[in-house]
Write a protein that holds these residues in place. Structure first.
Motif, PDB file in Angstrom:
ATOM      1  N   LEU A 253      28.737  12.421  37.384  1.00  0.00           N
ATOM      2  CA  LEU A 253      28.172  12.553  36.546  1.00  0.00           C
ATOM      3  C   LEU A 253      29.097  12.021  35.285  1.00  0.00           C
ATOM      4  CD1 LEU A 253      25.083  12.989  35.006  1.00  0.00           C
ATOM      5  CD2 LEU A 253      25.857  15.164  34.280  1.00  0.00           C
ATOM      6  N   PRO A 254      30.155  12.257  35.078  1.00  0.00           N
ATOM      7  CA  PRO A 254      30.953  11.883  33.849  1.00  0.00           C
ATOM      8  C   PRO A 254      31.269  10.213  33.996  1.00  0.00           C
ATOM      9  CG  PRO A 254      31.911  12.919  35.331  1.00  0.00           C
ATOM     10  CD  PRO A 254      31.109  13.368  35.661  1.00  0.00           C
ATOM     11  N   LEU A 255      31.133   9.415  35.211  1.00  0.00           N
ATOM     12  CA  LEU A 255      31.167   8.486  35.054  1.00  0.00           C
ATOM     13  C   LEU A 255      29.809   7.758  34.831  1.00  0.00           C
ATOM     14  CD1 LEU A 255      32.555   7.538  38.900  1.00  0.00           C
ATOM     15  CD2 LEU A 255      33.406   6.993  36.664  1.00  0.00           C
ATOM     16  N   THR A 256      28.753   8.256  34.725  1.00  0.00           N
ATOM     17  CA  THR A 256      27.379   8.407  34.358  1.00  0.00           C
ATOM     18  C   THR A 256      27.380   8.047  32.548  1.00  0.00           C
ATOM     19  OG1 THR A 256      25.666   8.896  36.405  1.00  0.00           O
ATOM     20  CG2 THR A 256      24.953   8.626  34.136  1.00  0.00           C
ATOM     21  N   ALA A 257      27.898   9.341  32.161  1.00  0.00           N
ATOM     22  CA  ALA A 257      28.409   9.596  31.309  1.00  0.00           C
ATOM     23  C   ALA A 257      28.594   8.274  30.605  1.00  0.00           C
ATOM     24  CB  ALA A 257      28.676  10.786  30.399  1.00  0.00           C
ATOM     25  N   GLU A 258      30.155   7.340  31.267  1.00  0.00           N
ATOM     26  CA  GLU A 258      30.649   6.470  30.541  1.00  0.00           C
ATOM     27  C   GLU A 258      30.002   5.430  30.710  1.00  0.00           C
ATOM     28  OE1 GLU A 258      35.547   4.936  31.642  1.00  0.00           O
ATOM     29  OE2 GLU A 258      33.844   5.354  33.128  1.00  0.00           O
ATOM     30  N   ARG A 259      29.476   4.867  31.754  1.00  0.00           N
ATOM     31  CA  ARG A 259      28.979   3.828  31.684  1.00  0.00           C
ATOM     32  C   ARG A 259      26.722   4.182  31.017  1.00  0.00           C
ATOM     33  NH1 ARG A 259      23.859   3.480  34.028  1.00  0.00           N
ATOM     34  NH2 ARG A 259      23.845   5.599  34.923  1.00  0.00           N
ATOM     35  N   MET A 260      27.520   4.879  29.913  1.00  0.00           N
ATOM     36  CA  MET A 260      26.601   4.435  29.886  1.00  0.00           C
ATOM     37  C   MET A 260      26.585   5.010  27.800  1.00  0.00           C
ATOM     38  SD  MET A 260      23.647   8.114  30.628  1.00  0.00           S
ATOM     39  CE  MET A 260      22.507   7.478  31.422  1.00  0.00           C
ATOM     40  N   GLY A 261      27.579   4.635  27.218  1.00  0.00           N
ATOM     41  CA  GLY A 261      28.787   4.053  26.998  1.00  0.00           C
ATOM     42  C   GLY A 261      28.838   5.558  25.827  1.00  0.00           C
ATOM     43  N   LEU A 262      28.543   6.468  26.245  1.00  0.00           N
ATOM     44  CA  LEU A 262      28.845   8.031  25.520  1.00  0.00           C
ATOM     45  C   LEU A 262      29.908   9.109  25.362  1.00  0.00           C
ATOM     46  CD1 LEU A 262      25.185   9.980  28.053  1.00  0.00           C
ATOM     47  CD2 LEU A 262      25.391   8.653  25.349  1.00  0.00           C
ATOM     48  N   ASP A 263      29.951   9.688  24.773  1.00  0.00           N
ATOM     49  CA  ASP A 263      31.383  10.090  24.244  1.00  0.00           C
ATOM     50  C   ASP A 263      31.649  11.292  24.753  1.00  0.00           C
ATOM     51  OD1 ASP A 263      29.997  11.644  22.769  1.00  0.00           O
ATOM     52  OD2 ASP A 263      30.797  10.949  20.664  1.00  0.00           O
ATOM     53  N   SER A 264      31.927  12.699  24.840  1.00  0.00           N
ATOM     54  CA  SER A 264      32.499  13.836  24.908  1.00  0.00           C
ATOM     55  C   SER A 264      31.025  14.086  24.784  1.00  0.00           C
ATOM     56  CB  SER A 264      33.485  14.369  24.951  1.00  0.00           C
ATOM     57  OG  SER A 264      33.129  14.760  23.693  1.00  0.00           O
ATOM     58  N   THR A 265      30.502  14.603  23.764  1.00  0.00           N
ATOM     59  CA  THR A 265      29.024  15.251  23.005  1.00  0.00           C
ATOM     60  C   THR A 265      28.055  14.718  23.750  1.00  0.00           C
ATOM     61  OG1 THR A 265      30.123  15.689  21.077  1.00  0.00           O
ATOM     62  CG2 THR A 265      28.046  16.104  21.198  1.00  0.00           C
ATOM     63  N   GLY A 311      17.318   9.335  38.428  1.00  0.00           N
ATOM     64  CA  GLY A 311      17.030   9.031  37.388  1.00  0.00           C
ATOM     65  C   GLY A 311      18.326   8.705  35.955  1.00  0.00           C
ATOM     66  N   ALA A 312      18.940   9.737  37.310  1.00  0.00           N
ATOM     67  CA  ALA A 312      20.873   9.435  36.230  1.00  0.00           C
ATOM     68  C   ALA A 312      21.377   7.615  36.379  1.00  0.00           C
ATOM     69  CB  ALA A 312      21.521  10.451  36.976  1.00  0.00           C
ATOM     70  N   ALA A 313      20.581   7.343  37.913  1.00  0.00           N
ATOM     71  CA  ALA A 313      21.862   6.230  38.754  1.00  0.00           C
ATOM     72  C   ALA A 313      20.865   5.006  37.483  1.00  0.00           C
ATOM     73  CB  ALA A 313      21.600   5.204  39.630  1.00  0.00           C
ATOM     74  N   LEU A 314      19.130   5.112  36.954  1.00  0.00           N
ATOM     75  CA  LEU A 314      18.672   3.662  36.732  1.00  0.00           C
ATOM     76  C   LEU A 314      18.091   4.157  35.137  1.00  0.00           C
ATOM     77  CD1 LEU A 314      16.448   3.976  39.918  1.00  0.00           C
ATOM     78  CD2 LEU A 314      18.227   2.504  39.100  1.00  0.00           C
ATOM     79  N   LEU A 315      18.251   4.748  34.889  1.00  0.00           N
ATOM     80  CA  LEU A 315      18.047   5.637  33.109  1.00  0.00           C
ATOM     81  C   LEU A 315      18.492   5.383  32.437  1.00  0.00           C
ATOM     82  CD1 LEU A 315      14.844   8.253  34.206  1.00  0.00           C
ATOM     83  CD2 LEU A 315      14.210   6.018  33.668  1.00  0.00           C
ATOM     84  N   THR A 316      18.409   5.526  31.025  1.00  0.00           N
ATOM     85  CA  THR A 316      19.356   5.570  29.371  1.00  0.00           C
ATOM     86  C   THR A 316      19.115   6.428  29.171  1.00  0.00           C
ATOM     87  OG1 THR A 316      17.620   4.761  27.696  1.00  0.00           O
ATOM     88  CG2 THR A 316      18.914   3.345  28.855  1.00  0.00           C
ATOM     89  N   PHE A 317      20.077   7.529  28.134  1.00  0.00           N
ATOM     90  CA  PHE A 317      20.119   8.605  27.748  1.00  0.00           C
ATOM     91  C   PHE A 317      18.609   9.090  28.255  1.00  0.00           C
ATOM     92  CE2 PHE A 317      21.516  11.552  24.972  1.00  0.00           C
ATOM     93  CZ  PHE A 317      22.410  12.533  25.879  1.00  0.00           C
ATOM     94  N   TRP A 318      17.899   8.943  27.461  1.00  0.00           N
ATOM     95  CA  TRP A 318      16.663  10.403  26.444  1.00  0.00           C
ATOM     96  C   TRP A 318      16.269  10.131  27.639  1.00  0.00           C
ATOM     97  CZ3 TRP A 318      18.052  13.164  23.375  1.00  0.00           C
ATOM     98  CH2 TRP A 318      19.044  12.852  22.798  1.00  0.00           C
ATOM     99  N   PRO A 319      15.697   9.402  28.322  1.00  0.00           N
ATOM    100  CA  PRO A 319      14.530   9.638  29.330  1.00  0.00           C
ATOM    101  C   PRO A 319      15.800  10.360  31.012  1.00  0.00           C
ATOM    102  CG  PRO A 319      14.911   6.734  29.245  1.00  0.00           C
ATOM    103  CD  PRO A 319      15.934   7.471  28.209  1.00  0.00           C
ATOM    104  N   ILE A 380      31.513   1.079  45.905  1.00  0.00           N
ATOM    105  CA  ILE A 380      29.973   0.232  45.835  1.00  0.00           C
ATOM    106  C   ILE A 380      28.780   0.300  44.764  1.00  0.00           C
ATOM    107  CG2 ILE A 380      29.762   0.776  48.555  1.00  0.00           C
ATOM    108  CD1 ILE A 380      27.342   2.651  47.847  1.00  0.00           C
ATOM    109  N   GLY A 381      30.420   1.633  43.354  1.00  0.00           N
ATOM    110  CA  GLY A 381      29.824   1.790  42.395  1.00  0.00           C
ATOM    111  C   GLY A 381      28.743   3.222  42.272  1.00  0.00           C
ATOM    112  N   GLU A 382      28.726   3.544  41.057  1.00  0.00           N
ATOM    113  CA  GLU A 382      28.166   4.934  41.093  1.00  0.00           C
ATOM    114  C   GLU A 382      26.672   5.014  40.982  1.00  0.00           C
ATOM    115  OE1 GLU A 382      26.361   6.277  37.248  1.00  0.00           O
ATOM    116  OE2 GLU A 382      27.007   4.550  37.180  1.00  0.00           O
ATOM    117  N   GLN A 383      26.245   4.234  40.612  1.00  0.00           N
ATOM    118  CA  GLN A 383      25.283   3.540  40.170  1.00  0.00           C
ATOM    119  C   GLN A 383      24.298   3.787  42.142  1.00  0.00           C
ATOM    120  OE1 GLN A 383      24.663   0.800  37.708  1.00  0.00           O
ATOM    121  NE2 GLN A 383      22.653   1.549  36.380  1.00  0.00           N
TER     122      GLN A 383
END
Length: 531
Positions: A253-265, A311-319, A380-383
């Motif tokens: 999940l930390p890598l998912t957050a990084e891929r989405m361009g999120l900060d620590s919050t 969903g964590a692999a395919l969707l954007t932040f809010w979905p 093979i990548g996080e997704q």
């Protein structure tokens, strides 16, 4: 504050009923606070490695470092929780966690933090957590009546998963405004709160400590019990099947957050969505369990957690936060069903050791799978790694048709049944003398022979669970209808414990079922190893 529970209620208790018991409520709040601090520390450690560009494998190693001690120490910690005073064990373990968290705080404040040091302290905190986890689980049935164990298990899961909702989000905000030292310092304070609550708990002295088992003997007895207990083995199998693919979401999940361009919050909010879903599960799960069998709940939970992982692999932040809510609900559903059935299935004398084996299987599987998923994501990548885990979770859900929880899980009588006719002995053995050979002769009418063999085999399982390491039944060649049951116990003290401390209501039922098929009282003889 005492450990006494109120009288058994006349109607089914609500999901929140255990909180009406002062001892349970205060210790539950202490656990919740400690778990919030632990999740804040986890987020702080993971995000430090993200910002240090440590790579997928090192980031996943935070989860591995936290859970790896369960592979090494779960069984010994279960023995310690059964043979030592659990309250004192919890106090010292929580105090050690507070010291370790304070050291991490000091090093971070001094600007000397390194990835290796973060992983080392995380591992040591995992050690103290492993040493205390069986004791935390084992005291739950002491705090509430039997009919509230399911609700108390759900609330215990809430203390963990509610912390997932609050801890990560709070850590993200604190990291943004105050930095890692404050996050780690709050974790240290949370352990101090647990120590204070445990000291305030006026628990009656733990019974049996004046005749405690030796460490190695107790360890072997616990392993023998689990190996011989079909119901427990199936619970362990279901826990491992779920934990192996489920570990991917927590590790990556930390890598998912990084891929989405999120900060620590933002990362804290993703983890928080899982926690909020788990809290919702506390309310919904009792209603679901009234309508569906526990095996079905496990299957549906695996499906929902798989959807959350995909969903964590395919969707954007809010979905993604929406499907992570469902994953959190599935997580609490799985853990509540497994924990409640385990606590109701294990007898008191081996409860901590059984819980330790469960922690070993579940957390050990999570630990290994976190490392594996980190390596897979590196390749093979996080997704794609998350999608592979989601596919495996669907297979786990389908397997419930072939590997459900066994009938009787969580419902058989595990209350202690001490009714032993002390044998008349010509030689009084020392407690450590052994092995002890026990032979029981039965006279069985021909028409009852097949029923007797079926009943005595079940009794043989009881003998193994409670202390025997070898068991067999024989048929006499000289006397028609005479059957001989024979089993070996390691020592006289082990045999005495088997007959006076370890038998449950269900074990007594098995003995009565065998005796109902014979024509005379069985003849029992005892032999002591002499060679």
């Amino acid at each position: 504050m005492t450990a006494s529970a109120p009288p058994t209620p006349t109607k089914a208790p609500s999901a929140w009923a255990p909180l009406a018991i002062p001892a349970f409520r205060i210790l539950w709040i202490a656990q919740l606070g400690s778990n919030i601090g632990t999740w804040m520390q986890t987020v702080g450690a993971q995000w430090y490695l993200v910002e240090a560009a440590a790579g997928a494998t090192l980031i996943a190693l935070v989860q591995t470092a936290s859970l790896a001690p369960s592979l090494l120490l779960s069984l010994p910690s279960g023995v310690l929780a059964d043979v030592l005073d659990r309250r004192r064990l919890l106090i010292w373990g929580s105090a050690a966690s507070a010291v370790l968290a304070a050291v991490l705080t000091a090093v971070s404040a001094a600007g000397a933090l390194t990835p290796v040091f973060v992983l080392a302290i995380t591992f040591l905190l995992g050690v103290t957590s492993t040493l205390t986890s069986p004791a935390w689980q084992a005291i739950q049935p002491e705090l509430v009546p039997r009919e509230m164990i399911g609700a108390s298990s759900a609330l215990g899961g809430a203390a963990v998963n509610g912390a997932r909702a609050v801890g990560p989000a709070l850590a993200g905000v604190v990291l943004s405004f105050f930095g890692a030292p404050v996050v780690f310092g709050l974790n240290a304070l949370s352990f101090v709160g647990a120590v204070v609550a445990l000291i305030a708990w006026r628990r009656p002295p733990q019974e049996g400590l004046d005749d405690r088992e030796r460490f190695i003997a107790a360890l072997r007895a616990g392993v023998r019990y689990v190996v011989s207990a079909r119901l427990v083995r199936r619970i362990l199998l279901r826990s491992a099947l779920f934990a192996a693919p489920a570990g991917a979401l927590w590790a990556l999940l930390p890598l998912t957050a990084e891929r989405m361009g999120l900060d620590s919050t933002g990362y804290g909010l993703l983890l928080g969505a899982l926690g909020v879903g788990a809290v919702l599960g506390i309310v919904l799960l009792p209603l679901v369990r009234k309508r569906l069998r526990d095996s079905v709940v496990l299957g549906l939970s695996a499906v929902l957690f798989g959807l959350g992982t995909a969903g964590a692999a395919l969707l954007t932040f809010w979905p993604a936060t929406v499907v992570l809510l469902l994953a959190g609900l599935a997580w609490i559903g799985t853990l509540t069903v497994l924990n409640a059935n385990l606590q109701l299935t294990l007898p008191q004398w081996v409860r901590s050791r059984g819980a330790a084996v469960y922690i070993l299987v579940f957390m050990g599987t999570m630990s290994i799978s976190s490392l594996v998923w980190g390596v897979v994501a590196q390749l093979i990548g996080e997704q794609f790694a998350l999608l592979a885990a989601a596919a495996l979770l669907l297979i786990v859900a389908a397997s419930i048709r072939f590997l459900p929880l066994l009938p009787g899980t969580g419902t058989i009588d595990r209350t202690a049944a001490t009714c032993w006719a002390t044998p008349t002995l010509q030689v009084e053995p020392e407690p450590t003398d052994g092995p002890v050979l026990v032979e029981v002769a039965y006279r069985v009418p021909p028409e009852h022979l097949s029923d007797f063999l079926a009943a005595v085999r079940l009794l043989g399982g009881s003998r193994r669970r409670t202390g025997a390491y070898r068991w067999r039944v024989y048929r006499s060649l000289e006397e028609g209808g005479v059957m001989l049951e024979s089993f070996l116990v390691p020592s006289w003290s082990e045999y005495r414990r088997q007959r006076t401390q370890r038998l449950t209501g269900r074990d007594r039922e098995m003995e009565q079922d065998v005796r109902a098929l014979v024509t005379a009282d069985p003849t029992e003889r005892h032999y002591l190893g002499a060679g």
